[in-house]
Design an enzyme around this catalytic site. Structure first.
Site, PDB file in Angstrom:
ATOM      1  N   GLU A  16       0.825  -1.207   0.000  1.00 16.82           N
ATOM      2  CA  GLU A  16       0.000   0.000   0.000  1.00 16.82           C
ATOM      3  C   GLU A  16       0.859   1.257   0.000  1.00 16.82           C
ATOM      4  O   GLU A  16       0.587   2.219  -0.739  1.00 16.82           O
ATOM      5  CB  GLU A  16      -0.915   0.014   1.237  1.00 16.82           C
ATOM      6  CG  GLU A  16      -1.833  -1.199   1.351  1.00 16.82           C
ATOM      7  CD  GLU A  16      -1.248  -2.309   2.197  1.00 16.82           C
ATOM      8  OE1 GLU A  16      -2.011  -2.916   2.962  1.00 16.82           O
ATOM      9  OE2 GLU A  16      -0.026  -2.570   2.076  1.00 16.82           O
TER      10      GLU A  16
ATOM     11  N   CYS B  81      -2.557  -3.649   7.228  1.00 16.07           N
ATOM     12  CA  CYS B  81      -2.257  -3.906   8.639  1.00 16.07           C
ATOM     13  C   CYS B  81      -2.510  -2.645   9.460  1.00 16.07           C
ATOM     14  O   CYS B  81      -2.441  -1.525   8.959  1.00 16.07           O
ATOM     15  CB  CYS B  81      -0.813  -4.376   8.802  1.00 16.07           C
ATOM     16  SG  CYS B  81       0.434  -3.164   8.321  1.00 16.07           S
TER      17      CYS B  81
ATOM     18  N   ALA C  69      16.419 -41.800 -11.437  1.00 13.56           N
ATOM     19  CA  ALA C  69      17.820 -41.953 -11.815  1.00 13.56           C
ATOM     20  C   ALA C  69      18.043 -43.391 -12.250  1.00 13.56           C
ATOM     21  O   ALA C  69      17.263 -44.296 -11.920  1.00 13.56           O
ATOM     22  CB  ALA C  69      18.741 -41.596 -10.652  1.00 13.56           C
TER      23      ALA C  69
ATOM     24  N   SER D  67      21.091 -38.870 -13.310  1.00 11.42           N
ATOM     25  CA  SER D  67      19.745 -38.305 -13.388  1.00 11.42           C
ATOM     26  C   SER D  67      19.658 -37.061 -14.278  1.00 11.42           C
ATOM     27  O   SER D  67      18.562 -36.548 -14.478  1.00 11.42           O
ATOM     28  CB  SER D  67      19.261 -37.948 -11.978  1.00 11.42           C
ATOM     29  OG  SER D  67      20.112 -36.979 -11.396  1.00 11.42           O
TER      30      SER D  67
ATOM     31  N   TRP E  16      19.890 -35.303 -17.868  1.00 18.15           N
ATOM     32  CA  TRP E  16      18.636 -34.715 -17.406  1.00 18.15           C
ATOM     33  C   TRP E  16      17.507 -35.637 -17.792  1.00 18.15           C
ATOM     34  O   TRP E  16      17.387 -36.023 -18.960  1.00 18.15           O
ATOM     35  CB  TRP E  16      18.407 -33.331 -18.023  1.00 18.15           C
ATOM     36  CG  TRP E  16      19.423 -32.317 -17.630  1.00 18.15           C
ATOM     37  CD1 TRP E  16      20.473 -31.880 -18.370  1.00 18.15           C
ATOM     38  CD2 TRP E  16      19.467 -31.590 -16.387  1.00 18.15           C
ATOM     39  NE1 TRP E  16      21.189 -30.928 -17.679  1.00 18.15           N
ATOM     40  CE2 TRP E  16      20.578 -30.727 -16.460  1.00 18.15           C
ATOM     41  CE3 TRP E  16      18.685 -31.591 -15.247  1.00 18.15           C
ATOM     42  CZ2 TRP E  16      20.920 -29.878 -15.420  1.00 18.15           C
ATOM     43  CZ3 TRP E  16      19.017 -30.754 -14.223  1.00 18.15           C
ATOM     44  CH2 TRP E  16      20.117 -29.904 -14.303  1.00 18.15           C
TER      45      TRP E  16
ATOM     46  N   LEU F  25      20.460 -25.132  -6.244  1.00 15.46           N
ATOM     47  CA  LEU F  25      19.087 -24.736  -5.902  1.00 15.46           C
ATOM     48  C   LEU F  25      18.869 -23.229  -6.062  1.00 15.46           C
ATOM     49  O   LEU F  25      18.117 -22.617  -5.309  1.00 15.46           O
ATOM     50  CB  LEU F  25      18.727 -25.183  -4.477  1.00 15.46           C
ATOM     51  CG  LEU F  25      18.854 -26.686  -4.197  1.00 15.46           C
ATOM     52  CD1 LEU F  25      18.466 -27.001  -2.751  1.00 15.46           C
ATOM     53  CD2 LEU F  25      18.017 -27.499  -5.167  1.00 15.46           C
TER      54      LEU F  25
ATOM     55  N   GLY G  67      14.941 -35.984  -2.081  1.00 20.72           N
ATOM     56  CA  GLY G  67      14.732 -37.149  -2.904  1.00 20.72           C
ATOM     57  C   GLY G  67      13.510 -37.968  -2.522  1.00 20.72           C
ATOM     58  O   GLY G  67      12.619 -37.520  -1.784  1.00 20.72           O
TER      59      GLY G  67
ATOM     60  N   LEU H 199      12.525 -38.546   1.332  1.00 18.81           N
ATOM     61  CA  LEU H 199      11.908 -37.360   1.935  1.00 18.81           C
ATOM     62  C   LEU H 199      10.517 -37.135   1.353  1.00 18.81           C
ATOM     63  O   LEU H 199       9.566 -36.846   2.098  1.00 18.81           O
ATOM     64  CB  LEU H 199      12.789 -36.133   1.695  1.00 18.81           C
ATOM     65  CG  LEU H 199      12.228 -34.790   2.164  1.00 18.81           C
ATOM     66  CD1 LEU H 199      11.968 -34.799   3.667  1.00 18.81           C
ATOM     67  CD2 LEU H 199      13.187 -33.648   1.789  1.00 18.81           C
TER      68      LEU H 199
END
Length: 368
Positions: free
Chosen positions: A46, A74, A161, A167, A169, A203, A294, A297
């Site tokens: 804002e 807020c 993989a 892996s 691509w 990443l 991977g 997880l």
């Protein structure tokens, strides 16, 4: 409001722990100024939009104008002052709000202050789109954890993989460009320790081979076996290592010396209690998390019903039963207990398929 949402998307992933909000000052069909929330400690959407309108048209143009904002302004003091103050000072006559603020510190107080001052206030314009834009912020305040997106890229037979671990691509360039857009829209990108050790991913967000953003990085590493020299630790972006409660002091000191924030949580099934881990990351300020692997997880997050959205890229390759599976064990005794996606959308990305959906709640009981 659509213009305000376009502004808000420019802030996605960059404002945590604050929500990525957009705002537009307008009079009739004429846009006077627009803006989006700056990184934490900077002005909110804002204020940015009001300043832009004032610079372009002068303060007088704001008196009696309207303001569209994706989230309730807020009314409390944080790192910056309340946004309702500048709105009132500018002489805005009408405020159009997409979503009421889920933060208990606000939760309607901003709307009440504006209405008490005599402004016309409308709430709920493009509400679904605004809720989707602020879903990470809402998730933290409603569930105590970030919004979690799971991304997997696999062969047609569900492998990530070859047996040797190769892996790159599996997916094509258009699918990889999508992954960078997903990274750019999230506060942080996360991987498991095996993926971090074997693939050593950076990443980062890249376009045309050039790094354009370094989001926060999270590695789930129960025993803190990852080297402090890993690529995801090499820049000055916020970095977190989620570990078990009894890790040795030496690896903790090594990673902390490299600027990594250690997040210890109770252990579970040889790993960590992922629900508690996500709540701990929320306390660190993260509101949205993109998990890229991977398989162990990913399966654990699905098993614990912690995934909010799945992006599954399917490559038209076949790697065979000796390839590494995209998902680890889910521990299913019955088919009815299998995670199932709803709102499923499928698109072609070059030679690949992109499937996007949201897991059904565990209590839904819906089957096909």
């Amino acid at each position: 409001m659509r213009l305000a949402l376009a502004q808000a998307r420019r802030a996605s992933g960059r404002t945590w722990p604050n929500p990525p909000v957009g705002a537009v000052v307008f009079r009739g069909r004429r846009v006077l100024g627009r803006g989006y929330t700056r990184p934490a400690g900077g002005p909110h959407a804002e204020v940015v939009a009001l300043r832009a309108a004032r610079r372009a048209h002068g303060a007088a143009a704001l008196r009696g104008a309207s303001l569209a904002v994706t989230l309730e302004p807020c009314s409390h003091q944080g790192r910056t002052g309340p946004c309702t103050g500048p709105i009132l000072t500018a002489g805005i006559a009408r405020v159009v709000v997409g979503q009421r603020d889920p933060n208990p510190q606000v939760a309607g107080r901003g709307l009440r202050r504006l209405r008490r001052a005599g402004l016309t206030v409308e709430v709920g314009v493009l509400a679904d789109a605004c809720r989707d834009q602020h879903r990470g912020f809402t998730s933290v305040h409603s569930r105590g954890r970030p919004w979690l997106t799971l991304k997997l890229a696999a062969s047609l037979d569900g492998r990530i993989a070859t047996a040797s671990g190769e892996s790159r691509w599996i997916s094509g360039p258009r699918a990889r460009a999508l992954v960078h857009r997903l990274r750019d829209a999230h506060d942080a990108v996360a991987v498991g320790s095996r993926t971090a050790r074997e693939d050593d991913p950076a990443l980062t967000v890249r376009r045309g081979g050039r790094v354009v953003r370094r989001p926060a990085r999270v590695v789930f590493d129960t025993r803190l076996r990852l080297s402090a020299g890993a690529r995801l630790f090499r820049d000055d972006a916020p970095r977190f290592a989620v570990c078990g409660p009894r890790t040795a002091a030496a690896p903790r000191r090594r990673l902390e010396a490299a600027g990594v924030r250690i997040v210890p949580v109770p252990g579970s099934r040889g790993g960590v209690q992922l629900g508690r881990a996500l709540r701990a990351l929320a306390r660190e300020g993260l509101t949205s998390l993109l998990v890229e692997g991977g398989g162990v997880l990913a399966a654990a997050l699905l098993r614990d019903r912690l995934v909010d959205e799945v992006h599954w890229i399917v490559s038209p390759r076949l790697l065979g039963g000796d390839g590494r599976p995209a998902l680890g064990p889910l521990g299913l005794a019955r088919l009815a207990g299998a995670p199932q996606l709803e709102e499923l959308a499928v698109r072609r990305l070059g030679g690949d398929l992109w499937l996007r959906g949201r897991p059904l709640p565990a209590s839904s009981g819906r089957t096909r």
